[in-house]
Design an enzyme around this catalytic site. Structure first.
Site, PDB file in Angstrom:
ATOM      1  N   GLY A   9     -22.265   6.809   6.643  1.00  9.61           N
ATOM      2  CA  GLY A   9     -21.590   8.110   6.376  1.00  9.61           C
ATOM      3  C   GLY A   9     -22.500   9.228   6.945  1.00  9.61           C
ATOM      4  O   GLY A   9     -22.887   8.932   8.157  1.00  9.61           O
ATOM      5  N   ASN A 102     -29.493  10.446  -3.307  1.00  5.55           N
ATOM      6  CA  ASN A 102     -29.869  11.427  -4.023  1.00  5.55           C
ATOM      7  C   ASN A 102     -30.056  10.968  -5.675  1.00  5.55           C
ATOM      8  O   ASN A 102     -29.541   9.855  -5.866  1.00  5.55           O
ATOM      9  CB  ASN A 102     -28.494  12.441  -4.200  1.00  5.55           C
ATOM     10  CG  ASN A 102     -28.690  13.539  -3.149  1.00  5.55           C
ATOM     11  OD1 ASN A 102     -29.689  13.907  -2.871  1.00  5.55           O
ATOM     12  ND2 ASN A 102     -27.384  13.889  -2.582  1.00  5.55           N
ATOM     13  N   ALA A 127     -25.355  17.777   6.805  1.00  2.22           N
ATOM     14  CA  ALA A 127     -24.448  16.888   7.789  1.00  2.22           C
ATOM     15  C   ALA A 127     -22.925  16.630   7.260  1.00  2.22           C
ATOM     16  O   ALA A 127     -22.888  16.493   6.051  1.00  2.22           O
ATOM     17  CB  ALA A 127     -25.144  15.435   8.079  1.00  2.22           C
ATOM     18  N   LYS A 181     -35.850  17.552  -6.097  1.00  2.00           N
ATOM     19  CA  LYS A 181     -34.510  17.374  -5.452  1.00  2.00           C
ATOM     20  C   LYS A 181     -33.386  17.287  -6.605  1.00  2.00           C
ATOM     21  O   LYS A 181     -32.433  17.930  -6.501  1.00  2.00           O
ATOM     22  CB  LYS A 181     -34.450  16.259  -4.279  1.00  2.00           C
ATOM     23  CG  LYS A 181     -33.096  15.918  -3.849  1.00  2.00           C
ATOM     24  CD  LYS A 181     -33.189  16.751  -2.414  1.00  2.00           C
ATOM     25  CE  LYS A 181     -31.870  16.865  -1.588  1.00  2.00           C
ATOM     26  NZ  LYS A 181     -31.352  15.434  -0.916  1.00  2.00           N
ATOM     27  N   ASN A 189     -25.099  21.382  -7.711  1.00  3.93           N
ATOM     28  CA  ASN A 189     -23.983  20.696  -7.410  1.00  3.93           C
ATOM     29  C   ASN A 189     -22.750  20.727  -8.643  1.00  3.93           C
ATOM     30  O   ASN A 189     -21.628  21.246  -8.095  1.00  3.93           O
ATOM     31  CB  ASN A 189     -24.298  19.270  -7.292  1.00  3.93           C
ATOM     32  CG  ASN A 189     -24.571  18.807  -5.869  1.00  3.93           C
ATOM     33  OD1 ASN A 189     -23.538  18.955  -5.090  1.00  3.93           O
ATOM     34  ND2 ASN A 189     -25.502  18.550  -5.528  1.00  3.93           N
ATOM     35  N   ASN A 199     -22.875  28.097  -2.701  1.00  4.02           N
ATOM     36  CA  ASN A 199     -24.343  28.132  -3.439  1.00  4.02           C
ATOM     37  C   ASN A 199     -24.826  29.378  -3.626  1.00  4.02           C
ATOM     38  O   ASN A 199     -25.331  29.846  -5.039  1.00  4.02           O
ATOM     39  CB  ASN A 199     -25.246  27.437  -2.635  1.00  4.02           C
ATOM     40  CG  ASN A 199     -24.957  25.899  -2.449  1.00  4.02           C
ATOM     41  OD1 ASN A 199     -24.092  25.519  -2.612  1.00  4.02           O
ATOM     42  ND2 ASN A 199     -25.856  25.342  -1.467  1.00  4.02           N
TER      43      ASN A 199
END
Lengths: 299, 299
Positions: A9, A102, A127, A181, A189, A199
């Site tokens: 990915g 994640n 990315a 994180k 999110n 954001n």
């Protein structure tokens, strides 16, 4: 050092394209179509107006995975992890594995990887996979890695060898690294995905900022966080520095894809259940996102 | 019986058009432009393929309000109510007033109307104002009314005289009548507005239905509801019977208008504060909607 990268990915393609400068990289794809395409055309790395064609990466379907690589970097999404871990567990050899998922929901699964050196990491790059062999590097960041289980030797050799334009930083405490994180992801999110905003809107719109505080408070209670004010401030800082970004969950919903809601909110909801802490807001956001995923697939 | 109707939005126009069959109706508008238009062209009532032009309604700007009407029906939105109540309070005469606002936030303001007979009601019609003098009657329903303060005589005479195609039902307990509507509105409006779905989706999508239950539980706790299961079932029934409708809050947000979030969720949040009950979910939905209102105005 021979590197295997499982998952092609956006993060898998990005890692392969940069790390191929300094390592012998084999990239394992889900489909033969993708590995054929990469072997034929290389990986195309886009950054601003620059285009780099990377032809040194060998690609293979994951069914042909060769566990003899010195370090294997697993970049698949958390919800694709079970089948990968099953295959890894079929191998009796010891290995060095770096997981870049994640959230924290994957940690329990990693405990089954006995006798192997297991590292975990967080990726702070932006990315976007544009097609089977093309990745756009939107935001340059760092990759943090830490030992989850076993010996750090291979991790440290790896860090010493990475190219300067793809920095990898060692971290002492994997839990602290992942939790930081997770908090950022668990606030930014779902709120951006449900409100359909960038954001930055979460701090620029005073009403949305109130909902950030409410959601953070629920997360802080579940994770028994210390230094709550500092940590909320970190979330706010990330909103500001990535103000113009659309979160991955927002982009996933818009594209009708599955999101990482289980990895991010699912983990927190399980923790809430274990600790018998109320989590009406997290639970509702979880159902909103799961419902939207279902709506997206139905369309 | 002479009727005054204050407010010529969808509900004001709808009431005027139907009630003019049996009453002498004066409709008070916010702008002179609208009263001129109605005096010139009448009210156009659309229902399915039927078009009825109603020319018996006299229209005036609200600044020319005449308190000698036997019954005055106030149909403005809750957030427009303070200026109307101020003007009513300037009149020393006793009067009969019927308030048709959503929510319960207006009840405190109505307590200032001493010495007057005050009725409150809930409107279960679907109506859409298409332009200054045109209203579409989408869904035929009933109007419920009950005494809030004072004497029921005028209310009962009014009910006896309303036309058969615009039924008005007397209710014994204004609090129970309003709370039923409030619960339905407080669940359906914010969820459909934030998820951007029709009412039916809240029960057809199993994930959204979970969030309905969570939100209902918070509301039930704040309102100290009895018969919780029956009341949740009522909400679910309304979602089913209005499955194809877009809620007023969803339509307001889509059109960049102010919503009735203060009347609906604001009241519940104040109650939660008074009773010191947690309301993270209601509060977040409140901030989501307020934030969306602000985004809408900024666009």
């Amino acid at each position: 050092m021979k590197l295997g990268i499982i998952g092609a990915g956006s993060i898998g393609l990005l890692c392969a394209a940069y790390l191929a400068q300094c390592f012998e990289v084999t990239l394992y794809t889900r489909t033969k179509e993708q590995s054929d395409k990469i072997n034929q055309s290389g990986i195309l790395l886009l950054k601003g107006a620059e285009q780099t064609s990377v032809n040194m990466v060998k690609a293979k379907p994951f069914s042909q995975w060769d566990p003899s690589d010195e370090l294997t970097i697993v970049t698949v999404k958390q919800y694709q992890l079970p089948s990968v871990i099953e295959k890894i567990n079929e191998q009796s050899i010891s290995g060095n594995l770096l997981f870049l998922q994640n959230g924290m929901g994957h940690l329990r699964a990693l405990e089954s990887l006995r006798g192997k050196n297991v590292f975990v990491g967080t990726v702070e790059h932006g990315a976007l996979k544009e097609n089977l062999h093309t990745v756009r590097h939107n935001g340059a960041g760092v990759t943090n890695i830490a030992v989850f289980n076993g010996d750090a030797a291979v991790m440290n050799s790896f860090i010493d060898m990475v190219p300067g334009d793809f920095p990898v930083l060692p971290q002492k405490d994997y839990y602290e690294m992942l939790i930081k994180k997770l908090i950022v992801n668990a606030v930014i999110n779902p709120l951006t995905a449900i409100l359909r905003v960038k954001n930055g809107a979460l701090v620029e719109n005073a009403f949305y900022l109130q909902s950030v505080s409410l959601l953070f408070a629920e997360i802080a209670s579940i994770l028994n966080l210390d230094r709550e004010e500092d940590r909320l401030e970190q979330v706010i800082q990330v909103c500001k520095t990535t103000a113009d970004n659309r979160s991955s969950m927002l982009k996933d919903l818009e594209a009708g894809r599955l999101t990482e809601v289980d990895a991010i909110l699912g983990y927190l909801l399980e923790e809430a259940k274990i600790q018998q802490k109320p989590s009406p807001l997290l639970a509702s956001l979880y159902y909103f996102i799961k419902g939207k995923e279902q709506d997206g697939r139905a369309q």
